[in-house]
Design a protein around this motif. Sequence first.
Motif, PDB file in Angstrom:
ATOM      1  N   GLY A 183       9.349  26.933 -40.891  1.00  0.00           N
ATOM      2  CA  GLY A 183       7.912  26.745 -41.078  1.00  0.00           C
ATOM      3  C   GLY A 183       7.281  25.993 -39.922  1.00  0.00           C
ATOM      4  N   LEU A 184       7.989  24.976 -39.402  1.00  0.00           N
ATOM      5  CA  LEU A 184       7.473  24.235 -38.255  1.00  0.00           C
ATOM      6  C   LEU A 184       7.391  25.120 -37.013  1.00  0.00           C
ATOM      7  N   SER A 185       8.396  25.971 -36.820  1.00  0.00           N
ATOM      8  CA  SER A 185       8.378  26.883 -35.665  1.00  0.00           C
ATOM      9  C   SER A 185       7.217  27.863 -35.774  1.00  0.00           C
ATOM     10  N   ALA A 186       7.030  28.435 -36.973  1.00  0.00           N
ATOM     11  CA  ALA A 186       5.907  29.352 -37.172  1.00  0.00           C
ATOM     12  C   ALA A 186       4.577  28.632 -37.011  1.00  0.00           C
ATOM     13  N   GLY A 187       4.507  27.375 -37.492  1.00  0.00           N
ATOM     14  CA  GLY A 187       3.281  26.604 -37.327  1.00  0.00           C
ATOM     15  C   GLY A 187       2.966  26.327 -35.869  1.00  0.00           C
ATOM     16  N   LEU A 188       4.001  26.063 -35.069  1.00  0.00           N
ATOM     17  CA  LEU A 188       3.781  25.835 -33.641  1.00  0.00           C
ATOM     18  C   LEU A 188       3.248  27.092 -32.968  1.00  0.00           C
ATOM     19  N   MET A 189       3.822  28.240 -33.294  1.00  0.00           N
ATOM     20  CA  MET A 189       3.317  29.495 -32.731  1.00  0.00           C
ATOM     21  C   MET A 189       1.882  29.753 -33.177  1.00  0.00           C
ATOM     22  N   MET A 190       1.591  29.477 -34.448  1.00  0.00           N
ATOM     23  CA  MET A 190       0.238  29.653 -34.951  1.00  0.00           C
ATOM     24  C   MET A 190      -0.743  28.708 -34.252  1.00  0.00           C
TER      25      MET A 190
ATOM     26  N   GLU B 230     -15.216  25.930 -38.692  1.00  0.00           N
ATOM     27  CA  GLU B 230     -14.431  26.712 -37.738  1.00  0.00           C
ATOM     28  C   GLU B 230     -13.317  25.873 -37.123  1.00  0.00           C
ATOM     29  N   LEU B 231     -13.619  24.617 -36.776  1.00  0.00           N
ATOM     30  CA  LEU B 231     -12.612  23.753 -36.160  1.00  0.00           C
ATOM     31  C   LEU B 231     -11.429  23.531 -37.095  1.00  0.00           C
ATOM     32  N   HIS B 232     -11.698  23.154 -38.326  1.00  0.00           N
ATOM     33  CA  HIS B 232     -10.605  22.830 -39.239  1.00  0.00           C
ATOM     34  C   HIS B 232      -9.938  24.086 -39.799  1.00  0.00           C
ATOM     35  N   GLN B 233     -10.647  25.202 -39.786  1.00  0.00           N
ATOM     36  CA  GLN B 233      -9.985  26.449 -40.155  1.00  0.00           C
ATOM     37  C   GLN B 233      -8.855  26.753 -39.188  1.00  0.00           C
ATOM     38  N   ARG B 234      -9.074  26.488 -37.901  1.00  0.00           N
ATOM     39  CA  ARG B 234      -8.045  26.769 -36.905  1.00  0.00           C
ATOM     40  C   ARG B 234      -6.795  25.926 -37.162  1.00  0.00           C
ATOM     41  N   PHE B 235      -6.968  24.674 -37.541  1.00  0.00           N
ATOM     42  CA  PHE B 235      -5.815  23.826 -37.810  1.00  0.00           C
ATOM     43  C   PHE B 235      -5.213  24.120 -39.185  1.00  0.00           C
ATOM     44  N   SER B 236      -6.045  24.555 -40.135  1.00  0.00           N
ATOM     45  CA  SER B 236      -5.515  24.848 -41.469  1.00  0.00           C
ATOM     46  C   SER B 236      -4.594  26.061 -41.450  1.00  0.00           C
ATOM     47  N   TRP B 237      -4.806  26.989 -40.497  1.00  0.00           N
ATOM     48  CA  TRP B 237      -3.897  28.131 -40.371  1.00  0.00           C
ATOM     49  C   TRP B 237      -2.493  27.656 -40.010  1.00  0.00           C
ATOM     50  N   VAL B 238      -2.409  26.589 -39.226  1.00  0.00           N
ATOM     51  CA  VAL B 238      -1.103  26.036 -38.866  1.00  0.00           C
ATOM     52  C   VAL B 238      -0.419  25.473 -40.110  1.00  0.00           C
TER      53      VAL B 238
ATOM     54  N   LEU C 244     -16.724  17.032 -46.182  1.00  0.00           N
ATOM     55  CA  LEU C 244     -15.640  17.444 -47.076  1.00  0.00           C
ATOM     56  C   LEU C 244     -14.633  18.356 -46.372  1.00  0.00           C
ATOM     57  N   TRP C 245     -14.468  18.189 -45.067  1.00  0.00           N
ATOM     58  CA  TRP C 245     -13.591  19.069 -44.287  1.00  0.00           C
ATOM     59  C   TRP C 245     -12.146  19.016 -44.770  1.00  0.00           C
ATOM     60  N   ILE C 246     -11.755  17.920 -45.409  1.00  0.00           N
ATOM     61  CA  ILE C 246     -10.379  17.805 -45.887  1.00  0.00           C
ATOM     62  C   ILE C 246     -10.044  18.886 -46.906  1.00  0.00           C
ATOM     63  N   LEU C 247     -11.077  19.453 -47.558  1.00  0.00           N
ATOM     64  CA  LEU C 247     -10.835  20.500 -48.557  1.00  0.00           C
ATOM     65  C   LEU C 247     -10.218  21.748 -47.936  1.00  0.00           C
ATOM     66  N   LEU C 248     -10.436  21.958 -46.647  1.00  0.00           N
ATOM     67  CA  LEU C 248      -9.867  23.138 -45.993  1.00  0.00           C
ATOM     68  C   LEU C 248      -8.335  23.077 -45.951  1.00  0.00           C
ATOM     69  N   TYR C 249      -7.770  21.895 -46.075  1.00  0.00           N
ATOM     70  CA  TYR C 249      -6.320  21.749 -46.084  1.00  0.00           C
ATOM     71  C   TYR C 249      -5.772  21.727 -47.512  1.00  0.00           C
ATOM     72  N   LEU C 250      -6.649  21.895 -48.494  1.00  0.00           N
ATOM     73  CA  LEU C 250      -6.221  21.875 -49.893  1.00  0.00           C
ATOM     74  C   LEU C 250      -5.211  22.978 -50.210  1.00  0.00           C
TER      75      LEU C 250
END
Length: 379
Positions: A107-114, A275-283, A338-344
Amino acid sequence: MSRFDGYFLRQLLVLFGFFTLVLVGVFWITRSVSLFDRVISGGQSAMVFLEFTALTLPTLIRTVMPMAVFAAAVYATNRLSRESEMTVMLATGSSPWRLARPVLMFGLSAGLMMAVISIFLRPASVDQLEQRQDEVAGDVTAQLLNEGEFLHPADSVIVYIGRIDLDGTLHEVFVSDQRDAVNPVSYSSTTAYLVNQASGLHLVMLDGIALRYDQAGNTLSSTLFEDASYDISELTKESGMGHRSLEAIPTMELIWDREAVSVQDDHSIGHLVDELHQRFSWVAICMAVALVGYSALMLGSFSRFGLWPQILGAFTILVLLEGVRGFVSPVVIGNPQLWILLYLPAMLGVVLSGLFLTLAGRPLFRRSTAGQRDAIPST
């Protein structure tokens, strides 16, 4: 890293590459058909189509990567369980938490690629794609070189070319320029050429007639000409590229120059934060779905009938997490604090994985599950 960890991790990575390749191929074929039609019908070459396709790949890969990670985790865990390898490891005293180590590394490897794709490559590719689309849209030469069609390279301008020779000679040319509504003019000629001069691109027409209508005097005048030049470079002049889309804005600008970007590109702060936190939430979601796929299958024990109930349950959780992602995005746009909700969704996936692994590690739970699934009624 133990030999089993390396073996399990290799299985996950190989399957991840396979599923990514398959999903990207399927999605690419469905999208490239419409893209090919638009590019070729616009008079562009196959190289432009290949360039556009390459620029859309980061977005496509980001879309399919979580599905590929989930499929790899489920398939590898199910195969190890079906072949009793997972059962042997559990029998030797390894807990489900201990066996989750290669899944976490995967999962960490896939997250790094993402992270590389979502944070850096995708914004750069979208920005380049939008620039190339603007250039292609302003390429009047390519738009004009279509036989037997009434073309509209600009508002109130109509061009028709009956035939195009291999040497570039245009035949049966008709041009209607109605940008001046008071005095519209039309040209028709037997032959014409596109000539690129220092002053711009010109359509040089030979042996034709020009018709000009004077609306004030309600008169129509005609002029026969041996040659006439029509400046079509005016059709390519535009006011500018306009605003960038959210996807094309570099991540560093979203972090440090958000206020300036909001004014320059006419986007609200809520959309920029989303948009900013969506990019990190994909990771984060890549790591979460890998754990969900593994932990859900660990709830089951060895069975001749496989782990299909657990696989269905894991897929259901994946769908629910995606539904939560779609639900929280409008909330963050309306209230950026409420940007933290994107990581919910990712946090829910990790919590559920921990719960599943805790239940799977209880011998009483596993014994009761095995008894319910594999008990043979006495006769």
